[in-house]
Scaffold this motif. Structure first.
Motif, PDB file in Angstrom:
ATOM      1  N   ALA A   8       0.662  16.081  -3.139  1.00  0.00           N
ATOM      2  CA  ALA A   8      -0.338  15.241  -2.521  1.00  0.00           C
ATOM      3  C   ALA A   8      -1.399  14.461  -3.580  1.00  0.00           C
ATOM      4  O   ALA A   8      -2.108  13.560  -2.698  1.00  0.00           O
ATOM      5  N   ARG A   9      -1.247  14.437  -4.474  1.00  0.00           N
ATOM      6  CA  ARG A   9      -2.055  13.823  -5.516  1.00  0.00           C
ATOM      7  C   ARG A   9      -2.311  12.333  -5.560  1.00  0.00           C
ATOM      8  O   ARG A   9      -3.180  11.873  -5.871  1.00  0.00           O
ATOM      9  N   HIS A  10      -1.184  11.607  -5.016  1.00  0.00           N
ATOM     10  CA  HIS A  10      -1.140  10.373  -5.288  1.00  0.00           C
ATOM     11  C   HIS A  10      -1.099   9.577  -3.772  1.00  0.00           C
ATOM     12  O   HIS A  10      -0.935   8.414  -3.528  1.00  0.00           O
ATOM     13  N   GLU A  11      -1.341  10.651  -2.793  1.00  0.00           N
ATOM     14  CA  GLU A  11      -1.608   9.957  -1.039  1.00  0.00           C
ATOM     15  C   GLU A  11      -2.705   9.231  -1.194  1.00  0.00           C
ATOM     16  O   GLU A  11      -3.796   9.605  -1.598  1.00  0.00           O
ATOM     17  N   PRO A  12      -2.781   8.148  -0.446  1.00  0.00           N
ATOM     18  CA  PRO A  12      -3.872   7.205  -0.503  1.00  0.00           C
ATOM     19  C   PRO A  12      -5.494   7.785   0.058  1.00  0.00           C
ATOM     20  O   PRO A  12      -6.311   7.621  -0.481  1.00  0.00           O
ATOM     21  N   ALA A  13      -5.009   8.845   1.133  1.00  0.00           N
ATOM     22  CA  ALA A  13      -6.372   9.585   1.765  1.00  0.00           C
ATOM     23  C   ALA A  13      -6.782  10.375   0.548  1.00  0.00           C
ATOM     24  O   ALA A  13      -8.340  10.236   0.477  1.00  0.00           O
ATOM     25  N   ILE A  14      -6.099  10.878  -0.223  1.00  0.00           N
ATOM     26  CA  ILE A  14      -6.715  11.937  -1.204  1.00  0.00           C
ATOM     27  C   ILE A  14      -7.317  10.919  -2.245  1.00  0.00           C
ATOM     28  O   ILE A  14      -8.351  11.533  -2.849  1.00  0.00           O
ATOM     29  N   SER A  15      -6.568  10.023  -2.693  1.00  0.00           N
ATOM     30  CA  SER A  15      -7.025   8.979  -3.696  1.00  0.00           C
ATOM     31  C   SER A  15      -8.619   8.679  -3.415  1.00  0.00           C
ATOM     32  O   SER A  15      -9.227   8.480  -4.336  1.00  0.00           O
ATOM     33  N   ARG A  16      -8.329   7.973  -2.177  1.00  0.00           N
ATOM     34  CA  ARG A  16      -9.670   7.417  -1.806  1.00  0.00           C
ATOM     35  C   ARG A  16     -11.002   8.412  -1.860  1.00  0.00           C
ATOM     36  O   ARG A  16     -12.174   8.142  -2.303  1.00  0.00           O
ATOM     37  N   SER A  17     -10.624   9.831  -1.437  1.00  0.00           N
ATOM     38  CA  SER A  17     -11.721  10.544  -1.339  1.00  0.00           C
ATOM     39  C   SER A  17     -12.156  11.244  -2.611  1.00  0.00           C
ATOM     40  O   SER A  17     -13.311  11.704  -2.921  1.00  0.00           O
TER      41      SER A  17
END
Length: 457
Positions: free
Chosen positions: A446-455
């Motif tokens: 999950a570390r490169h998913e956009p939602a996680i990265s933006r948060s």
């Protein structure tokens, strides 16, 4: 869909609590969890630890260590409530997706139904014992009547909802504290601590099994309900205060009552039967007050379970009102209770239930907290409520599946021992192994998913 008051039922389900309907203080959580965990069930868990073959000092170490590891999980799982205004399993959709979260909602619902049934079974046994002392035989008709009436009684607090439950728990906490203090004064002088301390004890692998049992019976199993009760707190509430009060509220009663159960087990292992066994070590005049205490404390605990289990079933996608869910749960719980009362199979069911429940709980709590840390507590509330990005999130589902496989391989329970547990001499490492594998897997995926990265910025 407003909150409850003292004069009407709460109708809110898993929908978000608006800021103008928030109320309370973090310390209210301490009373909630203290009142919920202060039951004879907790005493029984301490006796189970001794029944595994541990000496009294070993039991105390397992009880303290198990609760120290477990109750911070409840505290941390309560932190997200004020920030989101919704329930723990709804927040968990951030890791699994709205559709994927339904599976976890079913697991969480089944877990609480199991605890509800276990509590109601003991309540019915206590009621039948009281009736027999009054000269009323426990015929099949009396058994059915007891199940129906007591199931209806435990329905009341969760129907009224959050506000009434939070207020009532403060009074129950005070009453239970006094009652269990009296019980300790009556029982502990009979304990031969020198003999209990000098017992040979069990191997380290069995101490590890006891730690897992303590964790599963307490803070770990309560973690999926954490934010269900903190969600009504104002958004600006201190995270540290929420975590600390929730954890301490459960930790202190669990340690004290489980140690009491372990000490009492040195007199008679029948303490693992809190209705026909434990009263045998009490003075005759205290047996009836004790049975009443057992009934009331377990009914109060079940009110917390019923409140949360209905919410979990809504997260699973069942389109029924929160009140309807509570009624459904109560009926199912009553049916299970009657089967157990007639079949006399309660303790076998309880041992099997506690052993298997960590298989899904350990990976879930690791994923839930890892996701929270990765997004730094920032959630897309529309997504949580199903308004956007419906479907599944593979990182959460893959991590959950791998964590469950590893937990099952390392589980050592009364009904099943995994191959890795056998390889390590019977040590039960299902909780740390399941948590570690699930957390690392989720972070990697999950570390490169956009939602996680933006948060995380």
């Amino acid at each position: 869909m407003g909150t409850s008051t003292g004069s009407r039922f709460e109708r809110r389900g898993i929908d978000l609590v608006p800021e103008n309907e928030r109320y309370g203080r973090p310390r209210d959580l301490m009373f909630l969890w203290a009142g919920t965990t202060m039951t004879v069930f907790t005493v029984v868990y301490g006796a189970f630890v001794i029944a595994l073959g541990l000496s009294f000092p070993q039991a105390v170490v397992a009880i303290v260590l198990g609760n120290l590891l477990a109750y911070p999980l409840l505290g941390l799982a309560s932190v997200q409530g004020p920030a989101t205004g919704t329930t723990t399993l709804t927040i968990s959709r951030a890791s699994y997706g709205p559709e994927g979260g339904r599976v976890l909602g079913v697991f969480a619902w089944l877990t609480l139904v199991g605890f509800e049934a276990g509590g109601l079974i003991l309540v019915v046994f206590a009621a039948l014992t009281l009736l027999e002392r009054a000269g009323v035989a426990g015929t099949p008709g009396v058994q059915v009547a007891a199940v129906v009436v007591l199931a209806g009684v435990q329905l009341l607090l969760p129907l009224f909802g959050h506000a009434v439950m939070m207020r009532a728990q403060k009074y129950f906490t005070a009453i239970f504290t006094v009652a269990f203090a009296v019980m300790a004064v009556l029982v502990l002088p009979k304990v031969d601590f020198a003999a209990a301390t000098g017992a040979e004890g069990a191997p380290v692998s069995m101490v590890i099994v006891a730690v897992a049992l303590v964790m599963a019976s307490g803070g770990l199993s309560w973690a999926p309900a954490g934010s269900n009760f903190s969600r009504y707190l104002p958004r600006a509430t201190s995270r540290r205060a929420v975590a600390a009060y929730a954890a301490v509220g459960g930790f202190v009663p669990y340690v004290l009552l489980q140690v009491l159960g372990a000490a009492t087990a040195s007199i008679t292992l029948d303490v693992s039967d809190p209705i026909s066994g434990l009263p045998g070590v009490l003075p005759a005049w205290f047996v009836v007050p004790y049975l009443v205490l057992a009934m009331v404390s377990l009914l109060v605990q079940n009110s917390t379970n019923l409140y949360s289990s209905g919410l979990n079933l809504q997260t699973a996608g069942i389109r029924v009102s929160r009140i309807g869910m509570i009624v459904v749960d109560t009926v199912l719980c009553a049916v299970i209770t009657y089967i157990a009362v007639v079949g006399k199979s309660f303790y076998d069911m309880l041992n099997a239930f506690l052993g298997l429940l960590v298989i899904w709980l350990a990976p879930w709590v690791a994923i839930y907290l890892t996701d929270w840390l990765m997004r730094r507590g920032r959630y897309d509330l529309d997504s949580l409520s199903g308004g956007r990005r419906p479907g599944y999130r593979l990182p959460g589902l893959v991590a959950q599946a791998l964590g469950m496989v590893v937990a099952a391989l390392w589980l050592h329970s009364s009904t099943y021992t995994g191959p890795l547990a056998s390889w390590t001499g019977g040590a039960d490492l299902s909780i740390p192994a399941g948590m570690a594998v699930a957390a690392v897997t989720y972070w990697l995926l999950a570390r490169h998913e956009p939602a996680i990265s933006r948060s995380s910025r």
